[in-house]
Design a protein around this motif. Structure first.
Motif, PDB file in Angstrom:
ATOM      1  N   GLY A 130      85.100 -40.413   7.849  1.00 61.64           N
ATOM      2  CA  GLY A 130      83.625 -39.982   7.779  1.00 61.64           C
ATOM      3  C   GLY A 130      82.705 -41.143   7.296  1.00 61.64           C
ATOM      4  O   GLY A 130      82.907 -42.544   7.625  1.00 61.64           O
ATOM      5  N   ILE A 192      85.247 -31.047   3.841  1.00 61.22           N
ATOM      6  CA  ILE A 192      83.706 -31.234   2.856  1.00 61.22           C
ATOM      7  C   ILE A 192      83.629 -32.254   2.215  1.00 61.22           C
ATOM      8  O   ILE A 192      82.713 -33.126   2.354  1.00 61.22           O
ATOM      9  CB  ILE A 192      83.799 -30.114   2.166  1.00 61.22           C
ATOM     10  N   ASP A 193      84.931 -32.926   1.600  1.00 65.97           N
ATOM     11  CA  ASP A 193      85.044 -34.105   0.941  1.00 65.97           C
ATOM     12  C   ASP A 193      84.768 -35.276   1.843  1.00 65.97           C
ATOM     13  O   ASP A 193      84.294 -36.337   1.668  1.00 65.97           O
ATOM     14  CB  ASP A 193      86.249 -34.236   0.057  1.00 65.97           C
ATOM     15  N   ALA A 195      83.359 -35.386   4.923  1.00 67.28           N
ATOM     16  CA  ALA A 195      81.843 -35.239   5.679  1.00 67.28           C
ATOM     17  C   ALA A 195      80.973 -35.751   4.567  1.00 67.28           C
ATOM     18  O   ALA A 195      79.904 -36.315   5.021  1.00 67.28           O
ATOM     19  CB  ALA A 195      81.594 -34.010   6.150  1.00 67.28           C
ATOM     20  N   SER A 196      81.131 -35.534   3.427  1.00 67.26           N
ATOM     21  CA  SER A 196      80.208 -35.928   2.449  1.00 67.26           C
ATOM     22  C   SER A 196      80.205 -37.309   1.740  1.00 67.26           C
ATOM     23  O   SER A 196      79.566 -37.948   1.088  1.00 67.26           O
ATOM     24  CB  SER A 196      80.324 -34.863   1.110  1.00 67.26           C
ATOM     25  N   GLY A 197      81.484 -37.873   2.364  1.00 70.04           N
ATOM     26  CA  GLY A 197      81.612 -39.415   1.948  1.00 70.04           C
ATOM     27  C   GLY A 197      82.302 -39.505   0.626  1.00 70.04           C
ATOM     28  O   GLY A 197      82.574 -40.721   0.081  1.00 70.04           O
ATOM     29  N   ARG A 198      83.002 -38.462  -0.076  1.00 66.31           N
ATOM     30  CA  ARG A 198      83.894 -38.617  -1.027  1.00 66.31           C
ATOM     31  C   ARG A 198      85.200 -39.189  -1.009  1.00 66.31           C
ATOM     32  O   ARG A 198      85.906 -39.445  -1.892  1.00 66.31           O
ATOM     33  CB  ARG A 198      83.892 -37.461  -2.014  1.00 66.31           C
ATOM     34  N   GLN A 212      83.736 -30.228  13.413  1.00 66.58           N
ATOM     35  CA  GLN A 212      82.935 -31.214  12.574  1.00 66.58           C
ATOM     36  C   GLN A 212      82.865 -32.767  13.437  1.00 66.58           C
ATOM     37  O   GLN A 212      81.865 -33.301  13.548  1.00 66.58           O
ATOM     38  CB  GLN A 212      83.612 -31.540  11.421  1.00 66.58           C
ATOM     39  N   ARG A 217      79.514 -35.078  12.262  1.00 66.50           N
ATOM     40  CA  ARG A 217      79.818 -35.302  10.924  1.00 66.50           C
ATOM     41  C   ARG A 217      80.901 -36.092  10.452  1.00 66.50           C
ATOM     42  O   ARG A 217      81.008 -36.549   9.511  1.00 66.50           O
ATOM     43  CB  ARG A 217      79.709 -33.626  10.204  1.00 66.50           C
TER      44      ARG A 217
END
Length: 324
Positions: A130, A192-193, A195-198, A212, A217
């Motif tokens: 991501g 989710i992690d 795609a969010s950069g975590r 995705q 994303r």
């Protein structure tokens, strides 16, 4: 007297039914149960198998989810079942090839306690990244991972001991770049992690990553199998991307030990026509699976080979065995 005679006749009929258990009598319409120990795509494909058996055998076939312990709950029930073909299981190869190499104690023998009936399909996992890495291919991802002074990590789902986990281990060994795993029970949380950069990298079933990936994303960089995934034929395999790793799971139909050969062949012959049906192949492809027809003996040989490969991988990685 008539009651006694009826009882004796009933017992005799039951004995004949049991004696014919290897072939099933023509008027036997008792239901067949297919156990599933994992959710999502395994349940979906098990229902395709059930549809086919229902059609060809002309008897009720139901799918029952027995989730828990990575499928070992369902395996325990299968092991305890009578070898009469009324209880079967649709399972990935992990329980027969990976688990014996990562657990100190299992309450089943992967060879002696079960009868492989038919290989149905294969599927792989995807390696995705991501915004954290900015990598657009495996070469860039490896370079980014090498540059992490604190050490690189990757997420895997469905967690420790899964094929996703071991694809990460195999990648670290093949590239010489240490990578620590972060285990996710659910791929959705991992995505989710990611795609969010975590999270820098996620390795999980290819199917959950596709939407995705297509939206931009996340980026699906490679798939782990020996062939490209039918879901994303434009995405290379790890070997094509320069990483010498090829790991894919098989999924098949199993019965308890000591099933009569005639019964195994009957079920095999009943289920195999489904793999030639275009609509079935399309529905399987939508789950990231491709047909891989195998007879029971061929499936057994494939599992034996897979067990050896995972044994070598586990030893090379220094993986610490756990109690089941």
């Amino acid at each position: 007297m008539s009651t006694r005679r009826s009882t004796l006749q009933g017992l005799a009929a039951g004995a004949l039914s049991l004696a014919a258990g290897g072939t099933w009598s023509q008027d036997d319409k008792s239901p067949v149960t297919i156990l599933v120990g994992a959710a999502s795509s395994m349940d979906f494909t098990a229902r395709l198998v059930a549809e086919q058996l229902r059609e060809t055998l002309g008897r009720p076939v139901i799918v029952v989810s027995k989730l828990g312990a990575g499928g070992r709950v369902a395996l325990g029930e299968l092991k305890r079942s009578a070898p009469d073909g009324r209880t079967l299981m649709f399972s990935t190869s992990s329980a027969f090839a990976i688990y014996p190499n990562i657990y100190n104690k299992l309450d089943y023998d992967p060879v002696a306690d079960f009868t492989p009936i038919a290989g149905i399909c294969w599927f792989d996992v995807g390696v995705a990244t991501g915004p954290m890495t900015g990598a657009t291919d495996m070469k860039q991802l490896i370079a980014w991972s090498k540059a992490q002074t604190a050490g690189a990590v990757y997420g895997d789902a469905p967690g420790a001991g899964s094929s996703s986990h071991f694809v990460g281990i195999a990648m670290a060994l093949a590239t010489g770049v240490p990578m620590a795993p972060v285990h996710y029970k659910d791929s959705g949380v991992g995505i989710i992690d990611l795609a969010s950069g975590r999270l820098p990298v996620l390795i999980t079933g290819t199917s959950p990553l596709v939407e995705q990936h297509k939206s931009g994303r996340i980026r699906l960089l490679a798939v782990s199998g020996q062939q490209r995934s039918p879901l994303v034929p434009d995405v290379p395999t790890l070997r094509e991307a320069g990483v010498n790793v090829a790991i894919q799971n098989s999924a098949g139909l199993y019965g308890p030990a000591k099933m009569p050969r005639e019964l195994v062949e009957k079920i095999y012959n009943a289920v195999m026509p489904m793999l030639a049906k275009p609509d079935v192949r399309d529905r399987m492809a939508g789950q990231g699976m491709a047909p891989s027809p195998m007879t029971g003996p061929q499936l057994a040989a494939s599992l034996a080979d897979e067990r050896k490969r995972f044994e070598a991988l586990v030893k090379a990685s220094g993986y610490v065995r756990e109690d089941a």
